[in-house]
Design an enzyme around this catalytic site. Structure first.
Site, PDB file in Angstrom:
ATOM      1  N   GLY A 104     -16.889 -44.162  -3.440  1.00 46.62           N
ATOM      2  CA  GLY A 104     -16.724 -43.829  -4.865  1.00 46.62           C
ATOM      3  C   GLY A 104     -15.763 -44.785  -5.536  1.00 46.62           C
ATOM      4  O   GLY A 104     -14.541 -44.606  -5.472  1.00 46.62           O
ATOM      5  N   LYS A 140     -13.743 -47.034 -21.490  1.00 45.03           N
ATOM      6  CA  LYS A 140     -12.485 -46.342 -21.225  1.00 45.03           C
ATOM      7  C   LYS A 140     -11.402 -47.399 -21.092  1.00 45.03           C
ATOM      8  O   LYS A 140     -11.540 -48.357 -20.331  1.00 45.03           O
ATOM      9  CB  LYS A 140     -12.546 -45.506 -19.947  1.00 45.03           C
ATOM     10  CG  LYS A 140     -11.217 -44.776 -19.668  1.00 45.03           C
ATOM     11  CD  LYS A 140     -11.315 -43.818 -18.498  1.00 45.03           C
ATOM     12  CE  LYS A 140     -11.262 -44.526 -17.170  1.00 45.03           C
ATOM     13  NZ  LYS A 140     -11.149 -43.574 -16.038  1.00 45.03           N
ATOM     14  N   SER A 173      -4.207 -44.302  -1.782  1.00 43.79           N
ATOM     15  CA  SER A 173      -4.136 -45.591  -2.475  1.00 43.79           C
ATOM     16  C   SER A 173      -3.737 -46.693  -1.505  1.00 43.79           C
ATOM     17  O   SER A 173      -3.013 -47.624  -1.849  1.00 43.79           O
ATOM     18  CB  SER A 173      -3.145 -45.524  -3.639  1.00 43.79           C
ATOM     19  OG  SER A 173      -1.868 -45.120  -3.184  1.00 43.79           O
ATOM     20  N   MET A 224     -12.700 -42.035  -1.782  1.00 42.87           N
ATOM     21  CA  MET A 224     -12.545 -41.993  -3.230  1.00 42.87           C
ATOM     22  C   MET A 224     -11.334 -42.758  -3.751  1.00 42.87           C
ATOM     23  O   MET A 224     -11.086 -42.787  -4.951  1.00 42.87           O
ATOM     24  CB  MET A 224     -12.457 -40.532  -3.686  1.00 42.87           C
ATOM     25  CG  MET A 224     -13.638 -39.673  -3.274  1.00 42.87           C
ATOM     26  SD  MET A 224     -15.228 -40.302  -3.845  1.00 42.87           S
ATOM     27  CE  MET A 224     -15.027 -40.216  -5.616  1.00 42.87           C
ATOM     28  N   GLY A 225     -10.575 -43.397  -2.867  1.00 43.66           N
ATOM     29  CA  GLY A 225      -9.334 -44.011  -3.309  1.00 43.66           C
ATOM     30  C   GLY A 225      -9.376 -45.500  -3.558  1.00 43.66           C
ATOM     31  O   GLY A 225      -8.440 -46.060  -4.134  1.00 43.66           O
ATOM     32  N   THR A 226     -10.445 -46.179  -3.144  1.00 48.82           N
ATOM     33  CA  THR A 226     -10.478 -47.630  -3.233  1.00 48.82           C
ATOM     34  C   THR A 226     -11.219 -48.084  -4.476  1.00 48.82           C
ATOM     35  O   THR A 226     -12.436 -47.901  -4.589  1.00 48.82           O
ATOM     36  CB  THR A 226     -11.120 -48.236  -1.970  1.00 48.82           C
ATOM     37  OG1 THR A 226     -10.335 -47.865  -0.843  1.00 48.82           O
ATOM     38  CG2 THR A 226     -11.187 -49.745  -2.058  1.00 48.82           C
ATOM     39  N   LYS A 284      -7.574 -52.926  -1.579  1.00 48.93           N
ATOM     40  CA  LYS A 284      -7.386 -51.558  -1.111  1.00 48.93           C
ATOM     41  C   LYS A 284      -8.352 -51.261   0.044  1.00 48.93           C
ATOM     42  O   LYS A 284      -9.437 -51.815   0.124  1.00 48.93           O
ATOM     43  CB  LYS A 284      -7.624 -50.553  -2.240  1.00 48.93           C
ATOM     44  CG  LYS A 284      -6.443 -50.340  -3.167  1.00 48.93           C
ATOM     45  CD  LYS A 284      -6.728 -49.182  -4.108  1.00 48.93           C
ATOM     46  CE  LYS A 284      -5.526 -48.847  -4.975  1.00 48.93           C
ATOM     47  NZ  LYS A 284      -5.800 -47.676  -5.841  1.00 48.93           N
TER      48      LYS A 284
END
Length: 322
Positions: free
Chosen positions: A293, A67, A200, A220-222, A227
């Site tokens: 995640g 991707k 974030s 799920m944001g890192t 971060k």
């Protein structure tokens, strides 16, 4: 090469399809049948954009590819485009010939939501009733919709730095005929049996004190060095699972606790091992479990392969000689 444009993805990919693809590829990773390539992520020095590549090979599903994409922070204000932009390319693992190009924007949102919902299905207590959301941005609605399909939740609570954004969470709650409570303080998050954080942030948003015994947390944001959504004290307290350990300890939520010597890399486990039955997963109703995640390329490839298969069967997309 088969092309499935971004505009066609919504008519092809369902949450169930994304869930199944992600669950299967996590299991393949834990079994050693699939692996991710090193992530490339760079600031390009133009438009303050971050651009990179995620790829891998799944020998079980026979998916090979990458991707390409990233984050353009001024897209929405300048051009009316979403800030995250990506495209997935699939290749024939037998010949190396490119086989498909798939729009990756909605795909990314759905596969990220699928990852957290896979963790909730396999790690949250079966009697979980209260769903907690930390963050109310674009991705949060995808996260919540997928999560609500894993358990018989009875209530949703939510907190966001900007409370004026919380009505978007309330809309999803209404779609599922569930009550929603906006929290003035994260202290109220202790009511939640399951918590999804989707921010974030580069500094901790919440701590161990905001999470009750027996809860499952999906961070799920890192996905970048530096971060951080939760304080390291929660990583120390929880039994930590992840999509890929190497990413978790270098650019995921566990990077800070591991870097400070508060958590051992060996004490972080792949969620795929729980799916495969080689790890017991949750062992008590009082245990706090956490899913880090980080987002792996194999998620994108697995979901893209599913999209191409469905698109061909439905006659959606186009084939070109390449």
């Amino acid at each position: 090469m088969y092309i499935v444009p971004e505009s066609a993805i919504a008519d092809i990919l369902t949450r169930d399809d994304a869930f199944t693809a992600v669950e299967q590829v996590f299991a393949a990773m834990a079994a050693g049948d699939a692996y991710n390539f090193p992530v490339i992520r760079e600031a390009i020095g133009h438009e303050e954009a971050l651009y990179g590549f995620k790829g891998g090979f799944d020998g079980n599903g026979m998916s090979l590819g990458l991707k390409a994409g990233g984050y353009w922070p001024h897209n929405l204000e300048k051009r009316g485009l979403i800030n995250h932009q990506s495209t997935v390319f699939l290749f024939d693992p037998d010949t190396g010939k490119v086989t498909a190009m798939v729009g990756g924007n909605l795909l990314t949102a759905l596969r990220t939501a699928a990852a957290s919902s896979v963790s909730i299905k396999h790690l949250a207590r079966k009697d979980s009733k209260v769903m907690g959301m930390i963050g109310a941005g674009h991705q949060a609605k995808f996260q919540l919709r997928a999560a609500l399909e894993t358990h018989q939740f009875e209530k949703i609570i939510g907190w966001n730095y900007h409370p004026e954004m919380l009505p978007s969470i309330a809309e999803v709650a209404a779609d599922f005929n569930l009550p929603f409570q906006a929290l003035d303080s994260l202290d109220g998050m202790t009511e939640a049996d399951v918590v999804i954080s989707m921010t974030s942030s580069f500094s901790p948003v919440f701590t161990s004190a905001h999470i009750s015994d027996g809860a499952h947390v999906a961070c799920m944001g890192t996905d970048t060095i530096g971060k951080q959504e939760c304080d390291a004290d929660l990583i120390v307290r929880a039994t930590v699972f992840t999509d890929e350990v190497a990413q978790s300890v270098t650019l995921g939520e566990a990077q800070h606790a591991v870097g400070a010597g508060l958590k051992n890399r060996e004490d972080i486990f792949e969620v795929g091992a729980v799916i495969n039955g080689t790890h017991a997963g949750r062992t008590s109703d009082s245990e706090v479990t956490l899913f880090d995640g980080t987002g792996v390329g194999l998620q994108d490839l697995a979901v893209s392969a599913s999209i191409v298969e469905i698109a061909k069967a439905k006659g959606i997309g186009m084939e070109v000689d390449f």
